[in-house]
Design an enzyme around this catalytic site. Sequence first.
Site, mmCIF file in Angstrom:
data_model
loop_
_atom_site.group_PDB
_atom_site.id
_atom_site.type_symbol
_atom_site.label_atom_id
_atom_site.label_comp_id
_atom_site.label_asym_id
_atom_site.label_seq_id
_atom_site.Cartn_x
_atom_site.Cartn_y
_atom_site.Cartn_z
ATOM 1 N N GLU A 26 0.853 -1.194 0.000
ATOM 2 C CA GLU A 26 0.000 0.000 0.000
ATOM 3 C C GLU A 26 0.885 1.238 0.000
ATOM 4 O O GLU A 26 1.981 1.240 0.546
ATOM 5 C CB GLU A 26 -0.887 -0.023 1.248
ATOM 6 C CG GLU A 26 -1.917 1.088 1.294
ATOM 7 C CD GLU A 26 -2.793 1.035 2.539
ATOM 8 O OE1 GLU A 26 -3.888 1.620 2.510
ATOM 9 O OE2 GLU A 26 -2.373 0.417 3.547
ATOM 10 N N LYS B 94 -9.964 0.939 -2.439
ATOM 11 C CA LYS B 94 -10.096 0.536 -1.038
ATOM 12 C C LYS B 94 -11.446 0.959 -0.472
ATOM 13 O O LYS B 94 -11.817 2.142 -0.510
ATOM 14 C CB LYS B 94 -8.954 1.165 -0.238
ATOM 15 C CG LYS B 94 -8.898 0.769 1.231
ATOM 16 C CD LYS B 94 -7.695 1.432 1.898
ATOM 17 C CE LYS B 94 -7.544 1.024 3.345
ATOM 18 N NZ LYS B 94 -6.365 1.679 3.972
ATOM 19 N N CYS C 268 -5.244 -3.526 3.025
ATOM 20 C CA CYS C 268 -4.951 -3.173 4.420
ATOM 21 C C CYS C 268 -6.138 -3.308 5.369
ATOM 22 O O CYS C 268 -6.493 -4.413 5.767
ATOM 23 C CB CYS C 268 -4.351 -1.767 4.462
ATOM 24 S SG CYS C 268 -3.445 -1.404 5.989
#
Length: 283
Positions: A42, A127, A169
């Site tokens: 990321e 995301k 994440c």
Amino acid sequence: MKPVLAAVQMVSGPDVGENLAVAAELIAEAASRGAGLVLLPEVFAALEGEPMRSHGEREGAADGPIQSFLSGQARRHGIVLVGGTAPLSSRPGTAEADAGHLIGDGRVRAASLVYDAAGELLARYDKIHLFDVVVEDRQARYSESLSYEAGSEVVCVETAAGRLGLSVCYDLRFPELYRQLFRLGAEIITVPAAFTAVTGAAHWESLLRARAIENQCYLIAAAQGGRHGPDRETWGHSMIIDPWGGILAELGKGPGVATAEFDLQHLRAIRRRMPVADHLRLI
């Protein structure tokens, strides 16, 4: 031959050019080990410093340094390359010239971009879950929604290495996303991340192994791993996990590359012996 998967670990800073130079070296190392699918962490291109909008690129920007880097690296090494996350200032499926689809409030999307061996963009995942939390470390408060707009689309894509499910994440704490990827036929799930040192020590391995086990997938987790400034430290420990929860490769802190083979027959045997997909009862 079995495809080789690679997780690249970095300690990115604010300088995009320096970060891309480090990423290029690590991608080349992964390719030299025979990797056919390489995952970057990321925010690999810029982690600290200026607001992300200053680095934001339109989707498909041929002259954007981040997207052109990813396309060029995939083509140069003949690999499937998953570009961790890149800050994109336009939403998915929008033409570069269509200014009406730019994010108008100064934020960007954290986009995980998948390129094939010809350097063509295969998929984009934005995301979904943003890290707005308080952590007991020096930075203390993390407010991703100030810089990022959340995505909403679940993305699974066919690649030369296998069927790929995309996540990023903080998504890791939301098993509903991974169950959707499982239902979409994911065989490999990517988790580019920048877990904090505190949350990583407590939960990183447990969450990764759980997501791999419950969805009977290979899981590649590429992390930031080190100190990025006086207040920011990331956990590292990039790893590759098999569908039975076994850790096939793992790093510690600092830049590096973890590699492991993707064994589709092993995956199919696990799913055949324990047919979780047939036993699902809750939606």
